[in-house]
Scaffold this active site. Sequence first.
Site, short mmCIF file in Angstrom:
data_model
loop_
_atom_site.label_atom_id
_atom_site.label_comp_id
_atom_site.label_asym_id
_atom_site.label_seq_id
_atom_site.Cartn_x
_atom_site.Cartn_y
_atom_site.Cartn_z
N CYS A 150 118.50 49.92 43.38
CA CYS A 150 119.88 50.32 43.61
C CYS A 150 120.04 50.38 45.12
O CYS A 150 119.30 51.10 45.79
CB CYS A 150 120.16 51.68 42.98
SG CYS A 150 121.69 52.40 43.59
N LYS A 180 75.82 50.73 24.51
CA LYS A 180 76.40 50.29 23.25
C LYS A 180 77.53 49.31 23.61
O LYS A 180 78.58 49.72 24.11
CB LYS A 180 76.93 51.49 22.47
CG LYS A 180 77.43 51.15 21.09
CD LYS A 180 77.68 52.42 20.30
CE LYS A 180 78.13 52.18 18.89
NZ LYS A 180 79.22 51.24 18.72
N GLU A 219 69.86 51.93 25.23
CA GLU A 219 70.59 50.73 25.68
C GLU A 219 72.09 51.05 25.65
O GLU A 219 72.52 51.84 24.81
CB GLU A 219 70.39 49.57 24.68
CG GLU A 219 68.99 49.12 24.51
CD GLU A 219 68.77 48.54 23.10
OE1 GLU A 219 69.69 47.91 22.55
OE2 GLU A 219 67.67 48.76 22.57
N ASP A 248 87.77 57.70 13.97
CA ASP A 248 86.61 58.61 13.86
C ASP A 248 87.04 59.99 13.36
O ASP A 248 86.31 60.64 12.61
CB ASP A 248 85.91 58.75 15.22
CG ASP A 248 85.18 57.47 15.60
OD1 ASP A 248 84.94 56.64 14.72
OD2 ASP A 248 84.88 57.31 16.80
N CYS A 280 124.39 56.12 39.92
CA CYS A 280 125.67 55.92 40.61
C CYS A 280 126.47 54.76 40.02
O CYS A 280 127.56 54.46 40.49
CB CYS A 280 125.44 55.69 42.09
SG CYS A 280 124.58 54.15 42.42
#
Length: 663
Positions: free
Chosen positions: A422, A114, A112, A36, A406
């Site tokens: 871990c 869309k 309505e 758009d 680590c």
Amino acid sequence: MKNIQSRIDILRKELTRHNALYYDKNEPEISDDQYDALVKELESLEQKYPLFASGKSPTKKVSGYVSSSFQPIKHAVPMLSLDNTYSREETKSWYGRTIKKFANKNLEFAIEPKVDGVSASLTYLNGVLITGATRGDGETGEDITENIKTIQDIPNKLKIKNLPTFFELRGEVYIDKPDFEKLNKNISSLDGQEFANPRNAASGSLRQKNPRVTAERKLRFFIHSFGKIDGKQFEKQSEFLKYCQDCGFTLQNDFKVCSSFKEISEFMDLMLEKRDSLNYEIDGLVIKVNSLNLQNKLGSTNKSPRWAVAFKFPAKQATTKLITIRIQVGRTGIIAPSAILEPVTLSGVTISHATLHNFEEIERLNVNEGDIVLIERAGDVIPKIVKVIKKESENFFKSPKYCPSCNSEIVKENEKEIGYRCINPECPAQFRRHLMHFVSRNAMDIEGFGKALIDQLLEKNKLHKLSDIYHLIYSDFIDLELFKDKKANNLVKAISESKARPLSKLIFALGIRHVGEKVSGIVAKRFKNMNSLLLASLEDFSKIPEIGNVLALSLKNFFENEAARYVIEELVSAGVNMIESESINKGLQFEGRIFVLTGELEKYTREKVTEIIKSLGGKVASAVSKKTDYVLAGINAGSKFEKAKALNIKVIGEAEFEKLINI
Ligand code: IVH
């Protein structure tokens, strides 16, 4: 001028390319919003420089595509597109222009939703379905009759007397949200390419060469307009729709005839709020002059009718580049990948991060650094990656085998777990996260003890275990970056004050797996002091009605763990309070908490949210500050959202808010 002409040429070429990708291949490279924006740019250049105007420009014709794989069908009346508006003001000025043309008329408008699907045109001869076609280029569509016949909402014969001899009907083919999810799951289990959204799924399913495939896809249909009608006349759009219902078509439940902009605007509010709870995707509202006679008088351009306009809702999807996959180690050792994105605006908010959940998700998406991705931001605030739009990376992403902090091996603790963890209790990244959690507002609430300070103290080797916080003194702060006398003194005071927090806060601060604020409160209220917690058995925890097996086990494991007991001992020696006195925790759930609301909320009105927060003891402030506890962000959240991010304040969406209040 040369530059302008070349920009116009580029835009026209690009739009034509994107039209083919969207309409023919169902694989758009850019989001609707970005498409758009290109149209708008081209329109404004063409308006400003009429010298370069052309009837062939994509702005002047219905965008679409007629593939040679289908037989062409010429529409009796062309299928047009709609002009879009993106704000209430724009819609209001369309409304103003329209009513001005009919000064004495009491104009009605039919509104309505869309439907975000694919338009189709059906023709009935004496009530019998003869053809079904796509919109194509507006003049000519593709023959998809056999596929159309598999859609259950479309009657093969119209069940009504006095039918038009020729009836050209238009509507939207779509797929329900749950059916879309199921379809994608199915496709993914067969290692196929998932659809980005229900619209693409509907379009892809409708334009199948084999109608049996279409039949399996559970497509649905709503009528919204008509082309040529012989042998019957209607006066109003609302009357036409009602007639179609009598013919055996399904209508949308949300439909309204309005006589003022106020009513239209109220319907907009209602539908913006309802959008996510509908069973199918809608991307806006269509506002139509209800009288067909007045529609005729207003007429159409080559591209769209003047008697209708689409009010587009904020987009949910956008495309952008995935710059890096960042791997973080959480407080509990969870290894979580997340995506750092090239910033993109989505429903008014700049997005630069997306969740990636876990490594399986990365594999499923087949996404890697450098790829162009489609992101989606629904009710929740953190967007997710829907799919890769353009593969730019050459390799697969390699999941790490070792903790990035680590370097110890990462594991899945059990078969059911998706995420890796871990499990090194001395992992510096976990400790750093734990420190951040421990001092945070909802835990021990040490004001001024932020991330930057933690990093500096870690760097200077001042923090090795949680209790070290309570041995920090003025001289530890005064030499740090940006620290002056007052700030150092304030911190010492804040640390000391935090020792008196109630047991519930301490339990939460200890970061026990699965134990959040609410459970911490319940446990503290029940056991009243740390000693009883240290002596509690699994049964003692399970007896609490709000606590299930997983939580009970997690609590028991924590309080009997040697390392955890040592941490607690150290905190006791540092003078941290270990009891929950009745008076400390009798407040309401949001007692003292400050909320700021921003953006358009979809499910609740602002008034309702304010009422809920107040009823739970919280406050709603108008501006974000360091004192804010939560920012509740809806769509189009703007500067407050940005400020909250900058101040590291928790931003929640409506879904998280519901979780907080236990809905
Ligand atoms: S009326 C002249 N009503 O939106 C076109 N269209 O972006 C009159 N659409 O091509 C169409 N829901 O396919 C109308 N309730 C609705 C709609 C609707 C979806 C589609 C339609 C149209 C497109 C324009």
